[in-house]
Design an enzyme around this catalytic site. Structure first.
Site, PDB file in Angstrom:
ATOM      1  N   SER A 201       0.848  -1.192   0.000  1.00 45.34           N
ATOM      2  CA  SER A 201       0.000   0.000   0.000  1.00 45.34           C
ATOM      3  C   SER A 201       0.888   1.248   0.000  1.00 45.34           C
ATOM      4  O   SER A 201       1.740   1.392  -0.865  1.00 45.34           O
ATOM      5  CB  SER A 201      -0.952  -0.043   1.196  1.00 45.34           C
ATOM      6  OG  SER A 201      -1.977   0.898   1.049  1.00 45.34           O
ATOM      7  N   ASP A 268     -16.745 -16.987 -10.484  1.00 49.38           N
ATOM      8  CA  ASP A 268     -15.848 -17.995  -9.910  1.00 49.38           C
ATOM      9  C   ASP A 268     -15.495 -19.107 -10.906  1.00 49.38           C
ATOM     10  O   ASP A 268     -14.311 -19.385 -11.148  1.00 49.38           O
ATOM     11  CB  ASP A 268     -16.508 -18.525  -8.617  1.00 49.38           C
ATOM     12  CG  ASP A 268     -15.872 -19.777  -8.063  1.00 49.38           C
ATOM     13  OD1 ASP A 268     -14.781 -20.153  -8.519  1.00 49.38           O
ATOM     14  OD2 ASP A 268     -16.483 -20.385  -7.146  1.00 49.38           O
ATOM     15  N   ASP A 271     -12.689 -19.295 -14.299  1.00 49.63           N
ATOM     16  CA  ASP A 271     -11.260 -19.630 -14.300  1.00 49.63           C
ATOM     17  C   ASP A 271     -11.040 -21.142 -14.381  1.00 49.63           C
ATOM     18  O   ASP A 271      -9.896 -21.615 -14.368  1.00 49.63           O
ATOM     19  CB  ASP A 271     -10.563 -19.038 -13.066  1.00 49.63           C
ATOM     20  CG  ASP A 271     -11.228 -19.457 -11.758  1.00 49.63           C
ATOM     21  OD1 ASP A 271     -11.778 -20.577 -11.682  1.00 49.63           O
ATOM     22  OD2 ASP A 271     -11.192 -18.665 -10.789  1.00 49.63           O
ATOM     23  N   ASP A 275     -14.256 -22.638  -6.781  1.00 51.20           N
ATOM     24  CA  ASP A 275     -13.700 -22.682  -5.420  1.00 51.20           C
ATOM     25  C   ASP A 275     -14.030 -21.419  -4.626  1.00 51.20           C
ATOM     26  O   ASP A 275     -13.460 -21.170  -3.568  1.00 51.20           O
ATOM     27  CB  ASP A 275     -12.173 -22.855  -5.493  1.00 51.20           C
ATOM     28  CG  ASP A 275     -11.508 -21.727  -6.279  1.00 51.20           C
ATOM     29  OD1 ASP A 275     -12.234 -20.940  -6.930  1.00 51.20           O
ATOM     30  OD2 ASP A 275     -10.274 -21.616  -6.228  1.00 51.20           O
ATOM     31  N   VAL A 277     -13.345 -18.473  -5.584  1.00 47.20           N
ATOM     32  CA  VAL A 277     -12.332 -17.453  -5.872  1.00 47.20           C
ATOM     33  C   VAL A 277     -12.450 -17.034  -7.334  1.00 47.20           C
ATOM     34  O   VAL A 277     -12.435 -17.882  -8.226  1.00 47.20           O
ATOM     35  CB  VAL A 277     -10.908 -17.992  -5.607  1.00 47.20           C
ATOM     36  CG1 VAL A 277      -9.865 -16.924  -5.921  1.00 47.20           C
ATOM     37  CG2 VAL A 277     -10.789 -18.475  -4.169  1.00 47.20           C
ATOM     38  N   ASP A 448      -8.655  -6.319  -4.924  1.00 46.46           N
ATOM     39  CA  ASP A 448      -8.344  -5.173  -4.049  1.00 46.46           C
ATOM     40  C   ASP A 448      -9.472  -4.151  -4.138  1.00 46.46           C
ATOM     41  O   ASP A 448      -9.869  -3.762  -5.235  1.00 46.46           O
ATOM     42  CB  ASP A 448      -7.008  -4.546  -4.501  1.00 46.46           C
ATOM     43  CG  ASP A 448      -6.450  -3.547  -3.493  1.00 46.46           C
ATOM     44  OD1 ASP A 448      -7.238  -2.741  -2.948  1.00 46.46           O
ATOM     45  OD2 ASP A 448      -5.228  -3.564  -3.263  1.00 46.46           O
ATOM     46  N   HIS A 494      -7.059  -5.892  -0.225  1.00 50.72           N
ATOM     47  CA  HIS A 494      -5.979  -4.907  -0.164  1.00 50.72           C
ATOM     48  C   HIS A 494      -4.900  -5.341   0.818  1.00 50.72           C
ATOM     49  O   HIS A 494      -5.092  -5.266   2.024  1.00 50.72           O
ATOM     50  CB  HIS A 494      -6.529  -3.539   0.225  1.00 50.72           C
ATOM     51  CG  HIS A 494      -5.479  -2.466   0.176  1.00 50.72           C
ATOM     52  ND1 HIS A 494      -4.711  -2.233  -0.945  1.00 50.72           N
ATOM     53  CD2 HIS A 494      -5.041  -1.603   1.113  1.00 50.72           C
ATOM     54  CE1 HIS A 494      -3.856  -1.261  -0.697  1.00 50.72           C
ATOM     55  NE2 HIS A 494      -4.035  -0.864   0.549  1.00 50.72           N
TER      56      HIS A 494
HETATM   57 CA   LIG Z   1     -12.529 -19.956  -9.233  1.00 48.94          CA
END
Ligand SMILES: [Ca+2]
Ligand SMILES: *[C@@H]1O[C@H](CO)[C@@H](O)[C@H](O)[C@H]1NC(C)=O
Ligand SMILES: *[C@@H]1O[C@H](CO)[C@@H](O)[C@H](O)[C@H]1NC(C)=O
Ligand SMILES: *[C@@H]1O[C@H](CO)[C@@H](O)[C@H](O)[C@H]1NC(C)=O
Ligand SMILES: *[C@@H]1O[C@H](CO)[C@@H](O)[C@H](O)[C@H]1NC(C)=O
Ligand SMILES: *[C@@H]1O[C@H](CO)[C@@H](O)[C@H](O)[C@H]1NC(C)=O
Ligand SMILES: *[C@@H]1O[C@H](CO)[C@@H](O)[C@H](O)[C@H]1NC(C)=O
Ligand SMILES: *[C@@H]1O[C@H](CO)[C@@H](O)[C@H](O)[C@H]1NC(C)=O
Ligand SMILES: *[C@@H]1O[C@H](CO)[C@@H](O)[C@H](O)[C@H]1NC(C)=O
Ligand SMILES: *[C@@H]1O[C@H](CO)[C@@H](O)[C@H](O)[C@H]1NC(C)=O
Ligand SMILES: *[C@@H]1O[C@H](CO)[C@@H](O)[C@H](O)[C@H]1NC(C)=O
Ligand SMILES: *[C@@H]1O[C@H](CO)[C@@H](O)[C@H](O)[C@H]1NC(C)=O
Ligand SMILES: *[C@@H]1O[C@H](CO)[C@@H](O)[C@H](O)[C@H]1NC(C)=O
Length: 583
Positions: A201, A268, A271, A275, A277, A448, A494
């Protein structure tokens, strides 16, 4: 008999190696005798009477994002210096490893927000790798005094010295003095001292401030989510509020949280691994339409009033029970599009789609009198124009009345001109650093919600174009990657893991990776990372180096770092509202 003899010789040779204990050298007199000489740094005089030194043993650190858990001993040293003729006082603090743990390393650390240090939070990150670790108070009065508290002497009168100290000078002096002090303390003479920097940062910006100016100061630098392009970055914090004001709609926080949850759920799997994410916010940006959340029901229970030590008190709020509105989706779309001026030209960028903008910049507050959700002026965004442009000693703007998209653009440019040489920190020609053999490990959470991830991509691109403009894209990326690598951390917030995407990894062992790169020439093709929360805590993950992007195949079993032109392009912005190059 034989085993006794063996034990005795082992003990004796170990004693010879460890001739010097922490208690032998961690004394005021020994530290005073290890001070750099008065003519070591032109313009600086150290005050030997200010030296404080005490040994600290068996300290434990746990649960940190930037280094693993550890237990260690160290020598805690503080001293003061003055700038000749100014009669000011700057305090520096160094933690030194025990003599037997010292590994010929030095680490400077930085701050966050308007702080030039992180208290003592960052220092263990050096000690556990055998490095002396340093922090400075910038001359602001104490280690707890932030730059913004001392920037104005009175309304309208700038304390220029504090600005330069915060901009780059304070970290530089602490680093030069710290390296020399380390050599003297450990009797190093001609032995190579490896020197490093680690910060995130504002600390990331401080790291870049050194790389851009002092080519041979550090062998390796870790810059996380840097707060550079400073006036753009600070004013950008107000953009979400101005969207809400301009569109006359302040979404209830629960509505924005629902949009976020729906965005994460939809993006999610893009990709290749479901998961929780969003490792490909670029695919999310290209393929997800916020309008698809319109009509989804949301519910959040009532909340009590709370005191926020860093901002305004948030009032009590009733339960929020509704459906995502067309206005809510429109506000979110406008926020994610980034600032455009009143002629529709791009000025700056915003956060990636899976970032939690609703809990920070776009947060609204409940007004019990009107029963409405109303604007809550973002403090980070508002302090910058009030204190650093209007030079008024206050931490926020009284109102956003009459503040338009053009006002924000003008503030960004005005702040750029005022602080180009101190805070802006985007000088893109790093030739001296590169020629000195320096390495940069730059990382940024892809979700972020305080510094747009695209900000790091833009600077990396600027360095590539300025330094390798005569090469094609792939060759220049390869040349740059020999010494400067950027990693976007899937799901991360962040400078930290993200509670909204708990299975995402975080690069906790960055300094170990950088040491391997600098001292053993082991290039981090991917960045080592660890899941630090949730049910998969402890799992290892590897993070792709920009411009490659992660993609899982075989139903989420294999991760590849792929080249995807459309995704790369989604990170590039042409700031057509500004005629000057914005690096
Ligand atoms: Ca994912
Ligand atoms: C170090 O501290 C831990 C607890 O923090 C304690 O259990 C241990 O005995 C201590 N070790 C020494 C050598 O003091
Ligand atoms: C380190 O030294 C400073 C300055 O003397 C002191 O305030 C602080 O408490 C010390 N920390 C420890 C852990 O001893
Ligand atoms: C320097 O500062 C100290 C303490 O702030 C003060 O006592 C002293 O008089 C000053 N000296 C000069 C020459 O200004
Ligand atoms: C450095 O050398 C001096 C003089 O020989 C010695 O007293 C001191 O213990 C040494 N310091 C370390 C850290 O080895
Ligand atoms: C969003 O998801 C989080 C985590 O699953 C959950 O705790 C929260 O209640 C959800 N918010 C809304 C508005 O649905
Ligand atoms: C979203 O819906 C609005 C109307 O509510 C429309 O104006 C806008 O173009 C739509 N955006 C997209 C990307 O479909
Ligand atoms: C709430 O609304 C009332 C009426 O418009 C206004 O006077 C008051 O200032 C508002 N409160 C806050 C905290 O903004
Ligand atoms: C400085 O400006 C702030 C904000 O306008 C104001 O509250 C304060 O009274 C001013 N102080 C002086 C000394 O003028
Ligand atoms: C906003 O602009 C209007 C019209 O020019 C003016 O009357 C008002 O005072 C302005 N408000 C602020 C806070 O500057
Ligand atoms: C990589 O991270 C794992 C934990 O995920 C850790 O055990 C290992 O030591 C790290 N490697 C390096 C080089 O730090
Ligand atoms: C893909 O992985 C998921 C989760 O591990 C599993 O439930 C599913 O059966 C797998 N699908 C195939 C086709 O293997
Ligand atoms: C950016 O936009 C301007 C104005 O439209 C144009 O002249 C310029 O070529 C564009 N630059 C890039 C890199 O696309």
């Amino acid at each position: 008999m034989r085993s006794t003899f063996y034990a005795l010789t082992t003990a004796a040779s170990a004693a010879a190696v460890r001739a010097v204990s922490l208690n032998d050298v961690c004394t005021t007199s020994y530290v005073q005798a290890s001070m750099p000489s008065d003519d070591f740094y032109l313009g600086i005089t150290i005050d030997p009477a200010s030296v404080l030194a005490n040994p600290v043993t068996n300290t434990s650190v746990r649960g940190q994002n930037d280094y693993p858990d550890a237990t260690f001993d160290y020598c805690n040293v503080t001293f003061a210096y003055t700038h000749n003729g100014r009669n000011d006082t700057v305090h520096v603090r160094y933690w030194l490893p025990t003599p037997e743990k010292f590994q010929n390393r030095y680490l400077s650390t930085g701050g966050g927000g308007y702080a030039i240090n992180s208290g003592t939070r960052s220092l263990p990150g050096g000690i556990i790798y055998g490095a002396v670790a340093g922090a400075t108070d910038g001359g602001f009065g104490s280690f707890n005094t932030n730059f913004n508290q001392v920037f104005l002497i009175q309304n309208g009168t700038i304390n220029w010295e504090s600005l330069f100290m915060f901009g780059y000078q304070g970290i530089h002096e602490m680093s030069v003095l710290g390296k020399e002090f380390t050599r003297l303390f450990f009797n190093m003479s001609d032995t190579k001292l490896y020197s490093y920097y680690q910060g995130c940062s504002e600390g990331g910006r401080e790291g870049w401030s050194q790389v851009q100016r002092y080519g041979n100061q550090f062998d390796g630098v870790i810059t996380g989510a840097p707060a550079f392009r400073f006036s753009f970055q600070q004013v950008q914090h107000l953009y979400s509020n101005v969207v809400e004001q301009t569109m006359s709609y302040c979404p209830p926080p629960c509505e924005l949280e629902k949009i976020l949850n729906e965005t994460i759920a939809a993006c999610d799997p893009m990709d290749g691994l479901t998961d929780g994410v969003v490792a490909r916010t670029d695919l999310c940006k290209l393929n997800f339409n916020v309008n698809s959340t319109i009509g989804k029901p949301y519910y959040c229970p009532a909340t009590e009033a709370s005191m926020n030590p860093f901002g305004p008190q948030s009032p009590a709020a009733p339960a929020q029970d509704g459906i995502v509105s067309a206005m809510g989706a429109a506000v979110m779309s406008e926020i994610l599009a980034g600032l455009h001026d009143l002629q529709g030209r791009q000025v700056y960028f915003s956060y990636q789609p899976a970032a939690d903008v609703g809990s920070v910049d776009a947060a609204t507050q409940y007004n019990a009198t009107t029963g409405q959700w109303e604007l809550e002026i973002n403090q980070f965004g508002a302090e910058f124009p009030e204190r650093f442009l209007m030079l008024l000693n206050a931490s926020t703007l009284p109102t956003l009345d009459n503040v338009t998209y053009d006002t924000l653009k003008n503030w960004m440019i005005q702040g750029w001109q005022m602080y180009e040489d101190t805070l802006h920190t985007t000088w893109p020609d790093l030739t001296p650093f590169q020629q000195a053999g320096g390495k940069v490990l730059h990382y940024h959470g892809e979700s972020d919600n305080s510094i747009p991830t695209a900000s790091s991509v833009r600077y990396h691109e600027s360095v590539r174009q300025i330094m390798y403009g005569n090469m094609n894209f792939n060759d220049s990326q390869a040349a740059l990657g020999d010494w400067y690598r950027l990693f976007l951390v899937p799901g991360a917030a962040h400078c930290a893991p993200n509670p909204e995407q708990p299975n995402g990894p975080f690069p906790q062992t960055n300094l170990a990776v950088l040491i391997d790169w600098v001292e053993r020439n082991s290039t981090p093709t991917t960045l080592n990372a660890t899941v630090l929360q949730g049910e998969n805590t402890g799992d290892n993950a590897q993070i792709c180096a920009w411009p490659l992007r992660p993609l899982w195949t075989n139903n989420g079993t294999d991760m590849e770092c792929v080249y995807d032109q459309a995704s790369i392009n989604s990170w590039m912005y042409n700031f057509t509202a500004i005629k000057m190059p914005v690096y």
